[in-house]
Design a protein around this motif. Sequence first.
Motif, PDB file in Angstrom:
ATOM      1  N   TRP A   1      96.288 -29.178 -16.955  1.00 16.66           N
ATOM      2  CA  TRP A   1      96.171 -30.269 -18.208  1.00 16.66           C
ATOM      3  C   TRP A   1      94.876 -30.012 -18.796  1.00 16.66           C
ATOM      4  CZ3 TRP A   1      94.963 -35.940 -17.858  1.00 16.66           C
ATOM      5  CH2 TRP A   1      95.288 -36.698 -19.176  1.00 16.66           C
ATOM      6  N   ASP A   2      93.886 -29.520 -18.137  1.00 17.36           N
ATOM      7  CA  ASP A   2      92.580 -29.275 -18.876  1.00 17.36           C
ATOM      8  C   ASP A   2      92.794 -28.052 -19.863  1.00 17.36           C
ATOM      9  OD1 ASP A   2      91.371 -31.225 -17.336  1.00 17.36           O
ATOM     10  OD2 ASP A   2      90.844 -29.902 -15.874  1.00 17.36           O
ATOM     11  N   VAL A   3      93.619 -27.106 -19.580  1.00 16.62           N
ATOM     12  CA  VAL A   3      93.811 -26.084 -20.436  1.00 16.62           C
ATOM     13  C   VAL A   3      94.465 -26.547 -21.736  1.00 16.62           C
ATOM     14  CG1 VAL A   3      95.076 -23.690 -20.880  1.00 16.62           C
ATOM     15  CG2 VAL A   3      93.865 -24.256 -18.457  1.00 16.62           C
ATOM     16  N   MET A   4      95.417 -27.420 -21.627  1.00 21.49           N
ATOM     17  CA  MET A   4      96.129 -28.194 -22.634  1.00 21.49           C
ATOM     18  C   MET A   4      94.970 -28.650 -23.476  1.00 21.49           C
ATOM     19  SD  MET A   4      99.545 -29.579 -21.282  1.00 21.49           S
ATOM     20  CE  MET A   4     100.224 -29.140 -19.778  1.00 21.49           C
ATOM     21  N   GLY A   5      94.234 -29.544 -22.930  1.00 20.75           N
ATOM     22  CA  GLY A   5      93.067 -30.184 -23.681  1.00 20.75           C
ATOM     23  C   GLY A   5      92.235 -29.047 -24.353  1.00 20.75           C
ATOM     24  N   LEU A   6      92.054 -27.641 -24.037  1.00 22.13           N
ATOM     25  CA  LEU A   6      91.270 -26.603 -24.499  1.00 22.13           C
ATOM     26  C   LEU A   6      92.055 -25.938 -25.649  1.00 22.13           C
ATOM     27  CD1 LEU A   6      90.042 -24.599 -21.339  1.00 22.13           C
ATOM     28  CD2 LEU A   6      88.771 -25.978 -22.778  1.00 22.13           C
ATOM     29  N   VAL A   7      93.181 -25.896 -25.359  1.00 18.71           N
ATOM     30  CA  VAL A   7      94.303 -25.265 -26.562  1.00 18.71           C
ATOM     31  C   VAL A   7      93.932 -26.465 -27.719  1.00 18.71           C
ATOM     32  CG1 VAL A   7      96.510 -24.889 -27.394  1.00 18.71           C
ATOM     33  CG2 VAL A   7      95.788 -24.053 -25.174  1.00 18.71           C
ATOM     34  N   LYS A   8      94.118 -27.637 -27.212  1.00 19.41           N
ATOM     35  CA  LYS A   8      94.133 -28.762 -28.375  1.00 19.41           C
ATOM     36  C   LYS A   8      92.927 -28.650 -29.146  1.00 19.41           C
ATOM     37  CE  LYS A   8      94.351 -32.911 -30.199  1.00 19.41           C
ATOM     38  NZ  LYS A   8      95.150 -33.141 -31.579  1.00 19.41           N
ATOM     39  N   ARG A   9      91.928 -28.600 -28.419  1.00 17.89           N
ATOM     40  CA  ARG A   9      90.453 -28.651 -29.038  1.00 17.89           C
ATOM     41  C   ARG A   9      90.367 -27.229 -29.889  1.00 17.89           C
ATOM     42  NH1 ARG A   9      89.393 -31.746 -24.768  1.00 17.89           N
ATOM     43  NH2 ARG A   9      88.950 -29.846 -23.384  1.00 17.89           N
ATOM     44  N   ALA A  10      90.827 -26.031 -29.572  1.00 20.16           N
ATOM     45  CA  ALA A  10      90.765 -24.901 -30.125  1.00 20.16           C
ATOM     46  C   ALA A  10      91.692 -25.248 -31.543  1.00 20.16           C
ATOM     47  CB  ALA A  10      91.286 -23.769 -29.508  1.00 20.16           C
ATOM     48  N   LEU A  11      92.351 -25.988 -31.629  1.00 25.07           N
ATOM     49  CA  LEU A  11      93.488 -25.742 -32.853  1.00 25.07           C
ATOM     50  C   LEU A  11      93.063 -27.071 -33.658  1.00 25.07           C
ATOM     51  CD1 LEU A  11      96.898 -24.601 -31.712  1.00 25.07           C
ATOM     52  CD2 LEU A  11      95.375 -23.474 -32.796  1.00 25.07           C
TER      53      LEU A  11
ATOM     54  N   PRO B   1      89.768 -29.211 -33.539  1.00 27.14           N
ATOM     55  CA  PRO B   1      88.653 -29.658 -32.912  1.00 27.14           C
ATOM     56  C   PRO B   1      88.066 -30.980 -33.426  1.00 27.14           C
ATOM     57  CG  PRO B   1      88.174 -27.756 -34.623  1.00 27.14           C
ATOM     58  CD  PRO B   1      89.734 -27.977 -34.597  1.00 27.14           C
ATOM     59  N   GLU B   2      88.567 -31.540 -34.518  1.00 26.00           N
ATOM     60  CA  GLU B   2      88.292 -32.915 -34.749  1.00 26.00           C
ATOM     61  C   GLU B   2      89.115 -33.921 -34.389  1.00 26.00           C
ATOM     62  OE1 GLU B   2      85.479 -33.349 -36.277  1.00 26.00           O
ATOM     63  OE2 GLU B   2      85.216 -31.017 -36.757  1.00 26.00           O
ATOM     64  N   GLY B   3      90.219 -33.563 -33.626  1.00 24.17           N
ATOM     65  CA  GLY B   3      91.076 -34.536 -32.855  1.00 24.17           C
ATOM     66  C   GLY B   3      91.876 -35.139 -33.892  1.00 24.17           C
ATOM     67  N   VAL B   4      92.407 -34.687 -35.138  1.00 29.01           N
ATOM     68  CA  VAL B   4      92.810 -35.827 -36.149  1.00 29.01           C
ATOM     69  C   VAL B   4      94.475 -35.583 -35.929  1.00 29.01           C
ATOM     70  CG1 VAL B   4      91.178 -35.527 -37.939  1.00 29.01           C
ATOM     71  CG2 VAL B   4      92.984 -33.660 -37.896  1.00 29.01           C
ATOM     72  N   MET B   5      95.170 -34.615 -35.288  1.00 28.71           N
ATOM     73  CA  MET B   5      96.448 -34.503 -35.299  1.00 28.71           C
ATOM     74  C   MET B   5      97.111 -35.523 -34.002  1.00 28.71           C
ATOM     75  SD  MET B   5      96.608 -32.432 -37.702  1.00 28.71           S
ATOM     76  CE  MET B   5      98.514 -32.492 -37.714  1.00 28.71           C
ATOM     77  N   ASN B   6      97.933 -36.374 -34.414  1.00 29.58           N
ATOM     78  CA  ASN B   6      98.613 -37.395 -33.505  1.00 29.58           C
ATOM     79  C   ASN B   6      97.494 -37.829 -32.300  1.00 29.58           C
ATOM     80  OD1 ASN B   6     100.351 -39.284 -32.756  1.00 29.58           O
ATOM     81  ND2 ASN B   6     101.702 -37.791 -32.015  1.00 29.58           N
ATOM     82  N   PRO B   7      96.362 -38.389 -32.624  1.00 29.14           N
ATOM     83  CA  PRO B   7      95.422 -38.670 -31.481  1.00 29.14           C
ATOM     84  C   PRO B   7      95.851 -39.687 -30.815  1.00 29.14           C
ATOM     85  CG  PRO B   7      94.696 -39.625 -33.671  1.00 29.14           C
ATOM     86  CD  PRO B   7      95.784 -38.896 -33.900  1.00 29.14           C
ATOM     87  N   GLY B   8      95.405 -39.495 -29.575  1.00 25.05           N
ATOM     88  CA  GLY B   8      95.695 -40.543 -28.160  1.00 25.05           C
ATOM     89  C   GLY B   8      96.823 -40.121 -27.509  1.00 25.05           C
ATOM     90  N   LYS B   9      97.640 -39.136 -27.774  1.00 24.69           N
ATOM     91  CA  LYS B   9      98.922 -38.580 -26.970  1.00 24.69           C
ATOM     92  C   LYS B   9      98.620 -37.280 -26.563  1.00 24.69           C
ATOM     93  CE  LYS B   9     100.344 -41.582 -30.301  1.00 24.69           C
ATOM     94  NZ  LYS B   9     100.991 -41.207 -31.374  1.00 24.69           N
ATOM     95  N   LEU B  10      99.267 -37.232 -25.375  1.00 24.10           N
ATOM     96  CA  LEU B  10      99.483 -35.952 -24.609  1.00 24.10           C
ATOM     97  C   LEU B  10      98.390 -35.402 -23.951  1.00 24.10           C
ATOM     98  CD1 LEU B  10     102.325 -33.301 -25.881  1.00 24.10           C
ATOM     99  CD2 LEU B  10     100.306 -32.581 -24.432  1.00 24.10           C
ATOM    100  N   VAL B  11      97.356 -35.094 -24.364  1.00 25.95           N
ATOM    101  CA  VAL B  11      96.444 -34.653 -23.659  1.00 25.95           C
ATOM    102  C   VAL B  11      95.107 -35.350 -23.606  1.00 25.95           C
ATOM    103  CG1 VAL B  11      96.585 -32.229 -24.454  1.00 25.95           C
ATOM    104  CG2 VAL B  11      95.146 -33.543 -25.727  1.00 25.95           C
ATOM    105  N   ARG B  12      94.143 -35.074 -22.340  1.00 22.74           N
ATOM    106  CA  ARG B  12      93.251 -36.071 -22.012  1.00 22.74           C
ATOM    107  C   ARG B  12      92.114 -36.027 -23.248  1.00 22.74           C
ATOM    108  NH1 ARG B  12      91.469 -36.031 -16.579  1.00 22.74           N
ATOM    109  NH2 ARG B  12      91.763 -33.627 -16.518  1.00 22.74           N
ATOM    110  N   GLY B  13      91.512 -37.404 -23.369  1.00 19.91           N
ATOM    111  CA  GLY B  13      90.518 -37.535 -24.506  1.00 19.91           C
ATOM    112  C   GLY B  13      90.797 -36.919 -25.799  1.00 19.91           C
ATOM    113  N   ASN B  14      91.943 -37.104 -26.135  1.00 18.87           N
ATOM    114  CA  ASN B  14      92.691 -36.524 -27.469  1.00 18.87           C
ATOM    115  C   ASN B  14      92.403 -37.966 -28.177  1.00 18.87           C
ATOM    116  OD1 ASN B  14      94.003 -36.172 -29.724  1.00 18.87           O
ATOM    117  ND2 ASN B  14      95.927 -36.154 -28.792  1.00 18.87           N
TER     118      ASN B  14
END
Length: 461
Positions: free
Chosen positions: A436-446, A448-461
């Motif tokens: 799940w942490d790796v999913m978070g890394l993928v999210k932050r790589a793509l 970084p500002e967390g604008v795409m559907n925030p609050g869903k699916l990954v930790r701290g999104n």
Amino acid sequence: MIPDDLTRALAAMLGDRLSTGKSDLALHGRSETWHPEMPPDAVAYPETTAEVAEVVRLCAARGVPVIGWGTGTALEGHASAPRGGVTVDFRRMDRVLEVLEEDMLVRVQPGCTRVRLNEELRATGLMFPVDPGADASVGGMASTRASGTTALRYGTMRDHVRGLEVVLADGRAIRTGGVSGGLARKSSAGYDLTSLFVGAEGTLGLITELTLKLHGQPEAVAAAVCAFPDTASAIGCVIDATAMGIVPARCEFVDAATVAILNDLDGAGLPVGPHLLLEFHGSDAGVAEAAERFGAAATDRGGAGYAWATEAEARTRLWDMRHRAYHTILRSRPGSTAVVTDVCVPVSRLGEAIERAAAAVAASPIPGPILGHVGDGNYHAILLVDRDRPEELEEAKRLSDAMVRDAQALGGTATGEHGVGLGKLHHMEAEHGAAWDVMGLVKRALDPEGVMNPGKLVRGN
Ligand SMILES: Cc1cc2nc3c(=O)[nH]c(=O)nc-3n(C[C@H](O)[C@H](O)[C@H](O)COP(=O)(O)OP(=O)(O)OC[C@H]3O[C@@H](n4cnc5c(N)ncnc54)[C@H](O)[C@@H]3O)c2cc1C
């Protein structure tokens, strides 16, 4: 509230295809289940990939959330806007762009619904079989990795998306599956980005085009219904039939409580007890053979009243009733909403999982009819709660969490097809561990500002 200059820039580009009307915002904050309304600040109705890219660019530059919207039928608050922002509604990007008949592929825009896609395909002899019941958009279905009643025979969205066009958080539009859009049957060229975006729930980018795999329309179709003395016998019959090589196109379980409701409110006319609802696809002879052999397997497990028919009218009646079942169940308790579970376990453990779930529901004060796509090991308890009684919602969540923990202990998953959204987020750590942490890394790589559907699916999104 989004900044005024953003509203002005979006309105300058989209004109009256930017909406800030109260009822439209409310509509785009709603969920089909218990999740509270969380509306966006504006809704954009783009018509091209370039417009989608510009919406994303304008929002991302200001750190404003961007949420994709297909038809809003997802069940876990996926498309709501807990932090406000701009919802991108894809209804005006709904064209079937190209049917590649010999390759059995279709290029389609994300807002096209599965029913309309099949209407457009009808004359070609081809069909798109993934059927989540609701008339969902193909973009939403890819984003939740949906499946439904036909996954046993045809597979899920994971098996049907060959390539995508995606607008990333920085406004770039990329193609996955190669720049041609995934036309080749197979490819070993690099990371499988198509799979990454299928099931990403709009948290990594917005899908603006899909290349989907098609199937031939079956020559013959038969539907069948069978009553069973108990859940274990019904599931045992499915396991026996699978071992005999019989693969129904649809294999749906409905428990006694569901049958009672369908009898009362939808004129089902079935004996009250657990049932399997089945459909077989193939040639005339193949369908007849599969239906007969399944009937023999059912009799061996104590099945009663097994009947099959190929008449379109009987089939339509059966599956329309099944597709309406969620809303019929909601009507059985006027004024209620539902917590809908979606666990999926190895089929060999399904009987015990359903029996434990049914016992927990029976010991609780709230109703919870159970139905599901049992050929896949996937079942849903529809936990009905009074909207005005918060203690019922808490009880339903307790039951749902217990079913998830039980499924995970059996080697299963919190969600077989509905996805994570907001409602299943708290189960992801137990489900995935460090992955799940790796999913978070993928999210932050793509993003970084967390604008795409925030609050869903990954930790701290
Ligand atoms: C009665 C009923 C029965 C159902 N039965 C099933 C079932 O059997 N199987 C099943 O799998 N599901 C089922 N569902 C759930 C639902 O239909 C699916 O989750 C469906 O895939 C959602 O599609 P949608 O177009 O409504 O997507 P939406 O609800 O609009 O969006 C779903 C998610 O995808 C994102 N999204 C939407 N479009 C895009 C895009 N173009 N790019 C990026 N992200 C996007 C959204 O932000 C959101 O996170 C059922 C729902 C109902 C109401």
